[in-house]
Design a protein around this motif. Structure first.
Motif, mmCIF file in Angstrom:
data_model
loop_
_atom_site.group_PDB
_atom_site.id
_atom_site.type_symbol
_atom_site.label_atom_id
_atom_site.label_comp_id
_atom_site.label_asym_id
_atom_site.label_seq_id
_atom_site.Cartn_x
_atom_site.Cartn_y
_atom_site.Cartn_z
ATOM 1 N N GLU A 151 0.811 -1.215 0.000
ATOM 2 C CA GLU A 151 0.000 0.000 0.000
ATOM 3 C C GLU A 151 0.845 1.265 0.000
ATOM 4 O OE1 GLU A 151 -2.720 -0.225 3.229
ATOM 5 O OE2 GLU A 151 -3.712 -2.030 2.482
ATOM 6 N N ALA A 152 2.162 1.105 0.128
ATOM 7 C CA ALA A 152 3.052 2.264 0.227
ATOM 8 C C ALA A 152 3.865 2.496 -1.040
ATOM 9 C CB ALA A 152 4.001 2.088 1.419
ATOM 10 N N ARG A 153 3.785 1.582 -2.012
ATOM 11 C CA ARG A 153 4.592 1.688 -3.229
ATOM 12 C C ARG A 153 4.068 2.752 -4.176
ATOM 13 N NH1 ARG A 153 9.532 -1.158 -3.000
ATOM 14 N NH2 ARG A 153 9.093 -3.213 -2.091
ATOM 15 N N GLN A 154 4.996 3.528 -4.708
ATOM 16 C CA GLN A 154 4.734 4.442 -5.809
ATOM 17 C C GLN A 154 5.716 4.060 -6.908
ATOM 18 O OE1 GLN A 154 2.277 6.990 -5.827
ATOM 19 N NE2 GLN A 154 1.626 5.877 -3.991
ATOM 20 N N VAL A 155 5.224 3.408 -7.949
ATOM 21 C CA VAL A 155 6.096 2.809 -8.960
ATOM 22 C C VAL A 155 6.275 3.759 -10.144
ATOM 23 C CG1 VAL A 155 6.432 0.848 -10.499
ATOM 24 C CG2 VAL A 155 5.368 0.507 -8.257
ATOM 25 N N ALA A 156 7.541 4.046 -10.463
ATOM 26 C CA ALA A 156 7.860 4.873 -11.632
ATOM 27 C C ALA A 156 8.267 4.018 -12.818
ATOM 28 C CB ALA A 156 8.979 5.849 -11.286
ATOM 29 N N TRP A 157 8.860 2.864 -12.555
ATOM 30 C CA TRP A 157 9.312 1.969 -13.627
ATOM 31 C C TRP A 157 9.039 0.533 -13.224
ATOM 32 C CZ3 TRP A 157 10.975 1.374 -18.489
ATOM 33 C CH2 TRP A 157 11.572 0.148 -18.823
ATOM 34 N N ARG A 158 8.505 -0.237 -14.150
ATOM 35 C CA ARG A 158 8.337 -1.673 -13.954
ATOM 36 C C ARG A 158 8.647 -2.345 -15.278
ATOM 37 N NH1 ARG A 158 4.682 -4.592 -10.387
ATOM 38 N NH2 ARG A 158 3.633 -2.611 -9.978
ATOM 39 N N GLY A 159 9.707 -3.138 -15.313
ATOM 40 C CA GLY A 159 10.111 -3.809 -16.536
ATOM 41 C C GLY A 159 9.633 -5.243 -16.579
ATOM 42 N N ASP A 160 9.705 -5.849 -17.754
ATOM 43 C CA ASP A 160 9.307 -7.246 -17.886
ATOM 44 C C ASP A 160 10.443 -8.191 -17.523
ATOM 45 O OD1 ASP A 160 10.984 -6.878 -20.028
ATOM 46 O OD2 ASP A 160 9.473 -7.269 -21.571
ATOM 47 N N ASP A 161 11.546 -7.631 -17.020
ATOM 48 C CA ASP A 161 12.696 -8.428 -16.600
ATOM 49 C C ASP A 161 12.849 -8.470 -15.087
ATOM 50 O OD1 ASP A 161 13.373 -5.793 -16.238
ATOM 51 O OD2 ASP A 161 15.186 -5.837 -17.476
ATOM 52 N N GLY A 162 11.818 -8.019 -14.364
ATOM 53 C CA GLY A 162 11.848 -8.095 -12.905
ATOM 54 C C GLY A 162 12.411 -6.882 -12.211
ATOM 55 N N VAL A 163 12.806 -5.851 -12.945
ATOM 56 C CA VAL A 163 13.374 -4.643 -12.345
ATOM 57 C C VAL A 163 12.290 -3.586 -12.219
ATOM 58 C CG1 VAL A 163 15.080 -2.794 -12.594
ATOM 59 C CG2 VAL A 163 15.659 -5.134 -13.276
ATOM 60 N N SER A 164 12.224 -2.962 -11.052
ATOM 61 C CA SER A 164 11.275 -1.874 -10.826
ATOM 62 C C SER A 164 11.947 -0.794 -9.993
ATOM 63 C CB SER A 164 10.010 -2.382 -10.132
ATOM 64 O OG SER A 164 10.339 -3.015 -8.912
ATOM 65 N N ALA A 165 11.388 0.423 -10.054
ATOM 66 C CA ALA A 165 11.963 1.546 -9.322
ATOM 67 C C ALA A 165 10.858 2.535 -8.988
ATOM 68 C CB ALA A 165 13.061 2.232 -10.135
ATOM 69 N N GLY A 166 11.066 3.289 -7.929
ATOM 70 C CA GLY A 166 10.082 4.284 -7.533
ATOM 71 C C GLY A 166 10.321 4.754 -6.120
ATOM 72 N N LEU A 167 9.225 4.987 -5.394
ATOM 73 C CA LEU A 167 9.271 5.480 -4.025
ATOM 74 C C LEU A 167 8.419 4.602 -3.123
ATOM 75 C CD1 LEU A 167 8.726 9.314 -4.594
ATOM 76 C CD2 LEU A 167 10.902 8.197 -4.084
ATOM 77 N N VAL A 168 8.799 4.548 -1.847
ATOM 78 C CA VAL A 168 7.965 3.950 -0.804
ATOM 79 C C VAL A 168 7.738 5.019 0.255
ATOM 80 C CG1 VAL A 168 7.831 2.240 1.042
ATOM 81 C CG2 VAL A 168 8.757 1.588 -1.185
ATOM 82 N N ARG A 169 6.469 5.241 0.610
ATOM 83 C CA ARG A 169 6.112 6.158 1.698
ATOM 84 C C ARG A 169 5.472 5.316 2.790
ATOM 85 N NH1 ARG A 169 4.246 9.442 -2.979
ATOM 86 N NH2 ARG A 169 5.853 11.014 -3.365
ATOM 87 N N PHE A 170 6.200 5.121 3.887
ATOM 88 C CA PHE A 170 5.782 4.148 4.903
ATOM 89 C C PHE A 170 6.090 4.668 6.294
ATOM 90 C CE2 PHE A 170 6.764 0.409 7.576
ATOM 91 C CZ PHE A 170 5.548 -0.272 7.490
ATOM 92 N N THR A 171 5.148 4.470 7.188
ATOM 93 C CA THR A 171 5.320 4.787 8.596
ATOM 94 C C THR A 171 4.900 3.573 9.412
ATOM 95 O OG1 THR A 171 4.835 7.152 8.275
ATOM 96 C CG2 THR A 171 4.573 6.269 10.497
ATOM 97 N N GLY A 172 5.735 3.172 10.378
ATOM 98 C CA GLY A 172 5.340 2.067 11.246
ATOM 99 C C GLY A 172 6.363 0.967 11.323
ATOM 100 N N ASP A 173 5.892 -0.207 11.730
ATOM 101 C CA ASP A 173 6.770 -1.362 11.959
ATOM 102 C C ASP A 173 6.218 -2.571 11.220
ATOM 103 O OD1 ASP A 173 8.682 -0.544 14.414
ATOM 104 O OD2 ASP A 173 6.695 0.326 14.722
ATOM 105 N N VAL A 174 7.121 -3.347 10.647
ATOM 106 C CA VAL A 174 6.714 -4.580 9.990
ATOM 107 C C VAL A 174 7.858 -5.586 10.097
ATOM 108 C CG1 VAL A 174 7.509 -3.787 7.713
ATOM 109 C CG2 VAL A 174 5.806 -5.603 7.847
ATOM 110 N N LEU A 175 7.522 -6.836 10.364
ATOM 111 C CA LEU A 175 8.486 -7.926 10.379
ATOM 112 C C LEU A 175 8.242 -8.772 9.139
ATOM 113 C CD1 LEU A 175 10.709 -9.668 11.642
ATOM 114 C CD2 LEU A 175 8.915 -10.874 12.910
ATOM 115 N N ILE A 176 9.258 -8.881 8.299
ATOM 116 C CA ILE A 176 9.151 -9.619 7.035
ATOM 117 C C ILE A 176 9.969 -10.899 7.177
ATOM 118 C CG2 ILE A 176 9.509 -9.509 4.546
ATOM 119 C CD1 ILE A 176 9.668 -6.288 5.277
ATOM 120 N N GLU A 177 9.310 -12.031 7.154
ATOM 121 C CA GLU A 177 9.990 -13.306 7.383
ATOM 122 C C GLU A 177 10.863 -13.720 6.207
ATOM 123 O OE1 GLU A 177 10.132 -15.048 10.048
ATOM 124 O OE2 GLU A 177 8.566 -14.158 11.298
#
Length: 237
Positions: free
Chosen positions: A34-60
């Motif tokens: 919900e925080a991703r702002q995508v400027a580029w998304r390629g068909d080769d798995g590469v993407s770029a942009g911004l993340v606007r995020f506040t808070g805590d998350v544990l990613i396993e």
């Protein structure tokens, strides 16, 4: 897939950029969906942009190898082995498969370049990208592309993944100018020192100053002019 181009992601002073972003997760496993702002998304798995995020998350099991550069707030990345505290201008790589806790202060924002290659093996770990490092001499540009004398370049690779071919590190160079050509790799650049103007083949120019982050997609026409010493964090694939 987006059209290849020179995409300014964020300015050091927080001023607006003309780049278009879309709100979208990178995949169903995206921990910042919900925080991703995508400027580029390629068909080769590469993407770029911004993340606007506040808070805590544990990613396993972090689903990508992601390079991030903090532009606002304060971001703490913690694994079993280490904790990285990233203020504005701080940058790091989260390797695919990492178990990582993320704490982001109110209003945190970071530029990102993520690489998601299907069935790639895990490459876990956190890699800090310090601004002040001793760099090693590296290859200069080939004479036909240069306008004027060849620069002296140095670099140090800090994160490499042979499977996805992602390389992240720090690079510097004396001033130089080169003709435009199709960019050979996807590249995220975060300027640490100096200034560089990147120009496309439509008359557009982007001047990148210290603290700015830009993404140049593979295949995008890009000319380079730097009148002063330049030092940058890079992520290429």
């Amino acid at each position: 897939m987006s059209s290849p181009g020179i995409l300014l992601l964020a300015r050091a002073d927080g001023s607006g950029v003309s780049t278009s972003f879309s709100s979208a997760p990178l995949s169903a496993l995206d921990p910042f969906a919900e925080a991703r702002q995508v400027a580029w998304r390629g068909d080769d798995g590469v993407s770029a942009g911004l993340v606007r995020f506040t808070g805590d998350v544990l990613i396993e099991d972090f689903p990508y190898s992601e390079t991030l550069v903090v532009h606002a707030g304060h971001v703490v990345l913690s694994s079993a082995e280490q904790t990285l505290e990233l203020g504005v201008g701080g940058s790091a790589v989260i390797g695919r498969g990492s178990r990582v806790a993320v704490h982001a202060s109110s209003g945190s924002e970071w530029a990102f370049c993520a690489v998601d290659v299907e069935n790639a093996p895990a490459r876990p770990g956190l890699t800090l990208l310090p601004a002040n490092l001793w760099l090693n001499p590296s290859a200069t540009l080939e004479p036909p592309i240069l306008i004027g004398p060849a620069p002296q370049c140095r670099a140090l690779s800090l994160f490499e993944d042979e499977v996805t071919e992602l390389k992240v590190g720090v690079w510097d160079s004396t001033p130089y100018q080169r003709h435009g050509r199709a960019h050979r790799l996807h590249e995220l650049m975060h300027l640490l020192e100096g200034s560089v103007t990147l120009a496309d083949d439509q008359g557009g120019e982007v001047t990148v100053n210290p603290g700015d982050t830009v993404f140049v997609a593979k295949g995008a026409f890009c000319a380079w002019t730097s009148m002063v010493y330049v030092r940058k964090v890079y992520a290429v694939r």
